[in-house]
Design a protein around this motif. Structure first.
Motif, mmCIF file in Angstrom:
data_model
loop_
_atom_site.group_PDB
_atom_site.id
_atom_site.type_symbol
_atom_site.label_atom_id
_atom_site.label_comp_id
_atom_site.label_asym_id
_atom_site.label_seq_id
_atom_site.Cartn_x
_atom_site.Cartn_y
_atom_site.Cartn_z
ATOM 1 N N ILE A 20 -46.537 -6.555 49.440
ATOM 2 C CA ILE A 20 -46.090 -7.864 48.971
ATOM 3 C C ILE A 20 -46.162 -8.865 50.123
ATOM 4 O O ILE A 20 -45.513 -8.683 51.157
ATOM 5 C CB ILE A 20 -44.640 -7.812 48.439
ATOM 6 N N LEU A 21 -46.964 -9.906 49.951
ATOM 7 C CA LEU A 21 -47.028 -10.986 50.939
ATOM 8 C C LEU A 21 -45.916 -11.983 50.642
ATOM 9 O O LEU A 21 -45.783 -12.456 49.510
ATOM 10 C CB LEU A 21 -48.378 -11.694 50.882
ATOM 11 N N GLU A 22 -45.155 -12.316 51.661
ATOM 12 C CA GLU A 22 -43.976 -13.162 51.489
ATOM 13 C C GLU A 22 -44.202 -14.519 52.153
ATOM 14 O O GLU A 22 -44.471 -14.597 53.350
ATOM 15 C CB GLU A 22 -42.768 -12.455 52.105
ATOM 16 N N TYR A 23 -44.102 -15.575 51.352
ATOM 17 C CA TYR A 23 -44.274 -16.936 51.856
ATOM 18 C C TYR A 23 -42.983 -17.715 51.664
ATOM 19 O O TYR A 23 -42.371 -17.668 50.598
ATOM 20 C CB TYR A 23 -45.404 -17.657 51.117
ATOM 21 N N THR A 24 -42.597 -18.452 52.694
ATOM 22 C CA THR A 24 -41.420 -19.292 52.564
ATOM 23 C C THR A 24 -41.748 -20.511 51.719
ATOM 24 O O THR A 24 -42.887 -20.987 51.694
ATOM 25 C CB THR A 24 -40.904 -19.734 53.943
ATOM 26 N N GLU A 25 -40.741 -21.021 51.031
ATOM 27 C CA GLU A 25 -40.953 -22.160 50.138
ATOM 28 C C GLU A 25 -41.416 -23.406 50.880
ATOM 29 O O GLU A 25 -42.009 -24.299 50.279
ATOM 30 C CB GLU A 25 -39.665 -22.481 49.390
ATOM 31 N N ARG A 26 -41.170 -23.484 52.201
ATOM 32 C CA ARG A 26 -41.550 -24.699 52.921
ATOM 33 C C ARG A 26 -43.062 -24.904 52.936
ATOM 34 O O ARG A 26 -43.547 -26.004 53.191
ATOM 35 C CB ARG A 26 -41.017 -24.670 54.357
ATOM 36 N N GLY A 27 -43.828 -23.851 52.657
ATOM 37 C CA GLY A 27 -45.276 -23.981 52.656
ATOM 38 C C GLY A 27 -45.849 -24.476 51.345
ATOM 39 O O GLY A 27 -47.030 -24.821 51.275
#
Length: 422
Positions: free
Chosen positions: A130-137
Motif C-alpha cells: 500500500i502506497l501512502e500519500y499525505t493529503e497535502r499532496g
C-alpha cells in the motif's frame, strides 16, 4: 557516517550534499516498522515502513533526511530508495507482514519508477503493498496520483490517503481518489468533540461504506484513545499503545480474537474511466438539445453554486482559450477557500465546448455541453448532458484531472490551486 562542523554555509551545503550522495550510493536507509492493529480482534494486520537514515548522523531523522535530499535536488531518488528499502526488508523478514504500508512523497509523485522499484512492485510479493500519500499532496498533482493509483492496483497493491481531516479539502478528494485506506489525522483522536472532527468522521464513514475502504486512526497512545478511535468509526489503529517503530523481526503476530476487517481487492481500471466527459455524462445521465443561451445558463448556474455546500473539487474544460481563461477567473471568484479549482488547458481538447464537474464529499453535479453533432460550430443548438450521480461526475472529474499537466503549476491561465490562493 561521521559528521563535523563546517566553517561556512557553502561548506555546510557541500557536506550535506555529499552525505545525501553517500546515502543514495550505498543505500544507507534502514526502515523501522510500526504495527497496525485491527481494533475488532487485536490482530496485527499490517505494518508501516518508516525511513531512517544512517544511525547517529545528521540524516538519521526522516525530516532531516528528506530536507537534505530536497536541497540537493535529489528528493525523488531518496523517496524511491526509502520505498525500495522498506519492501526489501519486508521480503527478507522471517515472517513477512500481511500488508506493508510505504510512505511516498507527493512532491515527486510524477517521477517514473526506478528499475529496482519496478522489479519489486511487479514481482511476487508475499504481502499486499500500500502506497501512502499525505493529503497535502492532493492539490499539487491529483492527476498524477490517479495514474499512480491505477498502476499500483494493476500490480495488486493499493493507495492510502494519510492525514485526512487536517485540511477539509481532502474530504472532497475522497470520492475521486477512492483509496483502499483512509487514515484519520491524529488530531481527530485527540479532539473527538470538536465540530470539525464530527463532520470529518461523518464524511469518512460515508465514504468507507460506499467504497469499502478501511479507516485507520493514528496517534493511539492510551486506552482512552483506543475507545475514541472506535467511537469515530476506525477499523484499524496505529500508535504507541500497540507498539513503537522497530525492527520487523521484533514484531509479533498474536492470534486474532475473532473476525476482523480486511482490505477490499484491487479494482483495476477504476481511476482511468473510458470516454470523454460528454460521453460519460450522456451515457449515464440526462441528455437534451438546447439553444446556446440555455446551455450557457446551465453552466453558469452550476459554477455559481459550486463550493457553496462545503469543501469541493471543481474541474472544468473549455476548448476555446479565451473562454477557458474567463471560466477559470469566474470559478475562482465564486468558490470558497476550501475549494480546489482546475481548468484543463485548451491545448488538450476534450471534443466538447465546455464541461464543469463539481465533487463534494458525498454529492456531485456535472454538466457538459457541445455543439450539436453535424453543426458548423456556429450553430445556436447545443447538446447538453448533466448528472448529479456521484459516480458519474467522479468519472468525469477523473478524466479531466488526468488531462492536466503533470505539474499543475505550469497551467499558465488556470494554475490548479485552492481557490483564492495566490
Amino acid at each position: 557516517m561521521a559528521t563535523r562542523t563546517a566553517d561556512s554555509p557553502t561548506e555546510m551545503r557541500a557536506e550535506s550534499d555529499a552525505a545525501v550522495d553517500l546515502v543514495l550510493r550505498d543505500r544507507l536507509v534502514t526502515p523501522l516498522f510500526q504495527p497496525i492493529v485491527d481494533l475488532a480482534n487485536g490482530a496485527v494486520v499490517a505494518v508501516e515502513g518508516l525511513a531512517r537514515g544512517p544511525a547517529g548522523s545528521g540524516l538519521e531523522r526522516p525530516d532531516q533526511l528528506f530536507e537534505a535530499a530536497r536541497l540537493a535536488g535529489r528528493l525523488g531518488e531518496m523517496d524511491m530508495l526509502c520505498s525500495e528499502r522498506a519492501i526489501e526488508c519486508a521480503l527478507a523478514a522471517t515472517v513477512p507482514p500481511p500488508v506493508l504500508f510505504v510512505n511516498a512523497e507527493p512532491a515527486v509523485l510524477d517521477q517514473p519508477m526506478s528499475p529496482r522499484m519496478l522489479e519489486l512492485s511487479t514481482g511476487y510479493l508475499p504481502f499486499r503493498f500500500i502506497l501512502e500519500y499525505t493529503e497535502r499532496g492532493l492539490p499539487t498533482v491529483p492527476g498524477a496520483l490517479l495514474n499512480v493509483a491505477g498502476a499500483i492496483e494493476a500490480c495488486g497493491g493499493g493507495i492510502a490517503l494519510d492525514d485526512v481531516g487536517a485540511d477539509p479539502m481532502s474530504l472532497a478528494f475522497l470520492p475521486i481518489i477512492e483509496p483502499e485506506v483512509i487514515k484519520l489525522d491524529m488530531h481527530l483522536v485527540h479532539n473527538p468533540s470538536a465540530a470539525a472532527t464530527r463532520e470529518t468522521c461523518r464524511a469518512v464513514r460515508a465514504a468507507a461504506r460506499r467504497t469499502g475502504a478501511v479507516v485507520i486512526a493514528e496517534g493511539i497512545e492510551t486506552e482512552a484513545d483506543l475507545r475514541t478511535a472506535r467511537s469515530l468509526g476506525a477499523d484499524w489503529g496505529q500508535g504507541w499503545l500497540f507498539g513503537r517503530p522497530g525492527p520487523l523481526e521484533c514484531l509479533r503476530y498474536p492470534v486474532p480474537a475473532g473476525p476482523g476487517v480486511t482490505l477490499r481487492p484491487p479494482r483495476v481500471g477504476l481511476h482511468q474511466p473510458a470516454g470523454t466527459p460528454f460521453e460519460i455524462a450522456a451515457a449515464r445521465g440526462a441528455r437534451q438539445v438546447v439553444l446556446r443561451d440555455s446551455a450557457i445558463q446551465a453552466v453558469t448556474r452550476l459554477c455559481e453554486s459550486a463550493g457553496s455546500e462545503g469543501p469541493s473539487v471543481i474541474v472544468a474544460s473549455c476548448d476555446d482559450p479565451g473562454a477557458a481563461t474567463r471560466l477559470a477567473a469566474f470559478l475562482d471568484t465564486v468558490s470558497s477557500p476550501t475549494t480546489y479549482v482546475a481548468v484543463v488547458p485548451p491545448t488538450r481538447p476534450l471534443h466538447g465546448a465546455m464541461t464543469v464537474a463539481v465533487v463534494g464529499a458525498d454529492s456531485a453535479d456535472g454538466v457538459s455541453v457541445r455543439p450539436l453533432a453535424g453543426g458548423d460550430g456556429n450553430s445556436d443548438h447545443f447538446e447538453i448532458a448533466a448528472s448529479s450521480d456521484l459516480s458519474v461526475v467522479v468519472d468525469i472529474a477523473r478524466v479531466l484531472l488526468r488531462r492536466l499537466p503533470m505539474s499543475c503549476g505550469t497551467v499558465s491561465f488556470s494554475a490548479a490551486r485552492p481557490a483564492g490562493a495566490r
